[in-house]
Write a protein that holds these residues in place. Structure first.
Motif, PDB file in Angstrom:
ATOM      1  N   UNK A 134       0.838  -1.199   0.000  1.00  0.00           N
ATOM      2  CA  UNK A 134       0.000   0.000   0.000  1.00  0.00           C
ATOM      3  C   UNK A 134       0.872   1.248   0.000  1.00  0.00           C
ATOM      4  N   UNK A 135       0.376   2.292  -0.629  1.00  0.00           N
ATOM      5  CA  UNK A 135       1.133   3.529  -0.739  1.00  0.00           C
ATOM      6  C   UNK A 135       1.125   4.288   0.582  1.00  0.00           C
ATOM      7  N   UNK A 136       2.318   4.585   1.091  1.00  0.00           N
ATOM      8  CA  UNK A 136       2.444   5.462   2.255  1.00  0.00           C
ATOM      9  C   UNK A 136       2.507   6.920   1.821  1.00  0.00           C
ATOM     10  N   UNK A 137       3.237   7.159   0.758  1.00  0.00           N
ATOM     11  CA  UNK A 137       3.305   8.503   0.189  1.00  0.00           C
ATOM     12  C   UNK A 137       3.616   8.391  -1.296  1.00  0.00           C
ATOM     13  N   UNK A 138       3.216   9.410  -2.035  1.00  0.00           N
ATOM     14  CA  UNK A 138       3.362   9.437  -3.488  1.00  0.00           C
ATOM     15  C   UNK A 138       4.119  10.691  -3.865  1.00  0.00           C
ATOM     16  N   UNK A 139       5.155  10.529  -4.688  1.00  0.00           N
ATOM     17  CA  UNK A 139       5.984  11.673  -5.088  1.00  0.00           C
ATOM     18  C   UNK A 139       5.796  11.919  -6.578  1.00  0.00           C
ATOM     19  N   UNK A 140       5.349  13.123  -6.906  1.00  0.00           N
ATOM     20  CA  UNK A 140       5.056  13.486  -8.284  1.00  0.00           C
ATOM     21  C   UNK A 140       6.073  14.495  -8.809  1.00  0.00           C
ATOM     22  N   UNK A 141       6.601  14.296 -10.015  1.00  0.00           N
ATOM     23  CA  UNK A 141       7.488  15.297 -10.617  1.00  0.00           C
ATOM     24  C   UNK A 141       6.670  16.486 -11.109  1.00  0.00           C
ATOM     25  N   UNK A 142       7.158  17.681 -10.853  1.00  0.00           N
ATOM     26  CA  UNK A 142       6.461  18.895 -11.277  1.00  0.00           C
ATOM     27  C   UNK A 142       7.477  19.853 -11.888  1.00  0.00           C
ATOM     28  N   UNK A 143       7.015  20.707 -12.766  1.00  0.00           N
ATOM     29  CA  UNK A 143       7.886  21.747 -13.311  1.00  0.00           C
ATOM     30  C   UNK A 143       7.028  22.884 -13.880  1.00  0.00           C
ATOM     31  N   UNK A 144       7.644  24.044 -13.981  1.00  0.00           N
ATOM     32  CA  UNK A 144       6.952  25.191 -14.534  1.00  0.00           C
ATOM     33  C   UNK A 144       7.852  26.407 -14.495  1.00  0.00           C
ATOM     34  N   UNK A 145       7.496  27.407 -15.256  1.00  0.00           N
ATOM     35  CA  UNK A 145       8.356  28.591 -15.393  1.00  0.00           C
ATOM     36  C   UNK A 145       8.125  29.567 -14.259  1.00  0.00           C
ATOM     37  N   UNK A 146       9.233  30.078 -13.696  1.00  0.00           N
ATOM     38  CA  UNK A 146       9.172  31.090 -12.653  1.00  0.00           C
ATOM     39  C   UNK A 146       9.385  32.465 -13.250  1.00  0.00           C
ATOM     40  N   UNK A 147      10.443  33.149 -12.797  1.00  0.00           N
ATOM     41  CA  UNK A 147      10.784  34.458 -13.379  1.00  0.00           C
ATOM     42  C   UNK A 147      11.813  34.297 -14.489  1.00  0.00           C
ATOM     43  N   UNK A 148      12.898  33.571 -14.213  1.00  0.00           N
ATOM     44  CA  UNK A 148      13.996  33.458 -15.171  1.00  0.00           C
ATOM     45  C   UNK A 148      14.185  32.051 -15.711  1.00  0.00           C
ATOM     46  N   UNK A 149      13.528  31.092 -15.132  1.00  0.00           N
ATOM     47  CA  UNK A 149      13.867  29.714 -15.478  1.00  0.00           C
ATOM     48  C   UNK A 149      12.696  28.773 -15.231  1.00  0.00           C
ATOM     49  N   UNK A 150      12.864  27.556 -15.745  1.00  0.00           N
ATOM     50  CA  UNK A 150      11.926  26.487 -15.420  1.00  0.00           C
ATOM     51  C   UNK A 150      12.365  25.845 -14.116  1.00  0.00           C
ATOM     52  N   UNK A 151      11.440  25.763 -13.172  1.00  0.00           N
ATOM     53  CA  UNK A 151      11.708  25.120 -11.900  1.00  0.00           C
ATOM     54  C   UNK A 151      11.329  23.647 -12.009  1.00  0.00           C
ATOM     55  N   UNK A 152      12.279  22.764 -11.684  1.00  0.00           N
ATOM     56  CA  UNK A 152      12.048  21.328 -11.719  1.00  0.00           C
ATOM     57  C   UNK A 152      12.049  20.813 -10.285  1.00  0.00           C
ATOM     58  N   UNK A 164      -0.083  17.407   1.813  1.00  0.00           N
ATOM     59  CA  UNK A 164       1.311  17.567   1.385  1.00  0.00           C
ATOM     60  C   UNK A 164       2.267  17.001   2.430  1.00  0.00           C
ATOM     61  N   UNK A 165       3.190  16.177   1.962  1.00  0.00           N
ATOM     62  CA  UNK A 165       4.306  15.716   2.789  1.00  0.00           C
ATOM     63  C   UNK A 165       5.472  16.679   2.642  1.00  0.00           C
ATOM     64  N   UNK A 166       5.719  17.120   1.417  1.00  0.00           N
ATOM     65  CA  UNK A 166       6.807  18.055   1.174  1.00  0.00           C
ATOM     66  C   UNK A 166       6.826  18.515  -0.267  1.00  0.00           C
ATOM     67  N   UNK A 167       7.470  19.631  -0.503  1.00  0.00           N
ATOM     68  CA  UNK A 167       7.645  20.183  -1.841  1.00  0.00           C
ATOM     69  C   UNK A 167       9.046  20.753  -1.934  1.00  0.00           C
ATOM     70  N   UNK A 168       9.701  20.528  -3.063  1.00  0.00           N
ATOM     71  CA  UNK A 168      11.035  21.079  -3.248  1.00  0.00           C
ATOM     72  C   UNK A 168      11.447  21.054  -4.701  1.00  0.00           C
ATOM     73  N   UNK A 169      12.406  21.912  -5.042  1.00  0.00           N
ATOM     74  CA  UNK A 169      12.909  22.019  -6.416  1.00  0.00           C
ATOM     75  C   UNK A 169      14.391  21.672  -6.433  1.00  0.00           C
ATOM     76  N   UNK A 170      14.764  20.798  -7.359  1.00  0.00           N
ATOM     77  CA  UNK A 170      16.152  20.366  -7.444  1.00  0.00           C
ATOM     78  C   UNK A 170      16.922  21.082  -8.540  1.00  0.00           C
ATOM     79  N   UNK A 171      16.230  21.844  -9.403  1.00  0.00           N
ATOM     80  CA  UNK A 171      16.920  22.559 -10.479  1.00  0.00           C
ATOM     81  C   UNK A 171      16.130  23.808 -10.850  1.00  0.00           C
ATOM     82  N   UNK A 172      16.820  24.938 -10.874  1.00  0.00           N
ATOM     83  CA  UNK A 172      16.223  26.188 -11.338  1.00  0.00           C
ATOM     84  C   UNK A 172      17.340  27.224 -11.450  1.00  0.00           C
TER      85      UNK A 172
END
Length: 261
Positions: A134-152, A164-172
């Motif tokens: 059974x799923x304890x938590x599900x992590x979804x990839x998200x991305x979208x444009x901010x001011x200068x860049x695409x946030x991944x 929400x368990x957490x949110x974070x960006x690994x590239x921008x």
């Protein structure tokens, strides 16, 4: 041939030889280092997934591999239908590469493209922490444009598929001290516990300017905007609306709710 001409020719030949040798050396180094670079990128992504899922932060490379391999299950999802797709290797499939392939993606109209990504891949990889099937938590990839860049980044949800368990960006490439504050632990700490959807399954999470009023009935699905970074904050808000909606993971999440994960 005069001595001056001979000297010039020799100089040019030496310069050409040095350039060719340097080019071969650089090209060879790039080829040799590419597997290492790919491995490091994969580790960084896996480290981000584990941190956002609450499974450990500041882990060594060996710890990342061990925890990710033992706790995380990756699966490829068809975003159009919400069904799992077994034709691709979940850990080898590259959704961003697929988004550039007309056969694997679709162009978005200006009205539909809330995240400003232009094209959306049909298939993507999701990650889940499972316990006894059974799923304890599900992590979804998200991305979208901010001011200068695409946030991944990634958005982690509890098993109720709403909290929400957490949110974070690994590239921008947002401005340090302004939009770059998406990396600030204090801002990321505002997200856990927030709710994403209303009773009808529509996205209601909002990034609000001016601060969240704790006494408001809407406080449970609102997060403070980044101070001095309105456009980046708007970008985060838009990308969440997109990926949680019908163009993103809406069909997949609806299917999971029906199955009673």
């Amino acid at each position: 041939m005069s001595s001056n001409k001979e000297s010039t020719v020799r100089t040019l030949l030496v310069a050409l030889t040095v350039s060719l040798v340097a080019s071969v050396f650089v090209a060879g180094s790039a080829v040799a280092l590419k597997p290492v670079q790919l491995e490091n990128r994969l580790l960084d992504k896996q480290r981000s997934i584990l941190a956002i899922a609450g499974l450990g932060d500041n882990l060594s490379s060996a710890q990342v591999k061990e925890v990710f391999g033992s706790r995380i299950k990756a699966r490829v999802v068809d975003l159009d239908t919400g069904e799992y797709q077994t034709a691709f290797d979940p850990l080898g499939f590259d959704p961003l590469k697929a988004a550039k392939d007309p056969k694997m993606s679709a162009a978005l109209s200006s009205e539909a493209d809330k995240a400003l990504i232009k094209r959306r891949e049909r298939f993507t990889t999701v990650y889940m922490v499972e316990q006894e099937g059974r799923i304890e938590s599900l992590i979804l990839p998200i991305r979208g444009y901010g001011l200068w860049s695409t946030l991944h980044g990634f958005l982690a949800l509890k098993a109720d598929l709403n909290t929400v368990v957490g949110l974070g960006f690994y590239q921008h490439a947002e401005t340090p001290g302004l939009g770059g504050e998406v990396d600030n632990p204090k801002w990321k700490a505002l997200w856990p516990g927030k709710t994403l959807f209303d009773d009808a399954g529509r996205p209601i999470i909002k990034v609000v300017k001016g601060g969240v009023d704790p006494a408001s009935p809407d406080a449970g699905h609102q997060v403070d905007a980044l101070a001095g970074a309105t456009l980046t904050s708007n970008g985060v808000d838009r990308l969440l609306q997109f990926w949680l909606g019908e163009q993103g993971f809406g069909p997949y999440l609806a299917r999971l709710r029906q199955q009673g994960v």
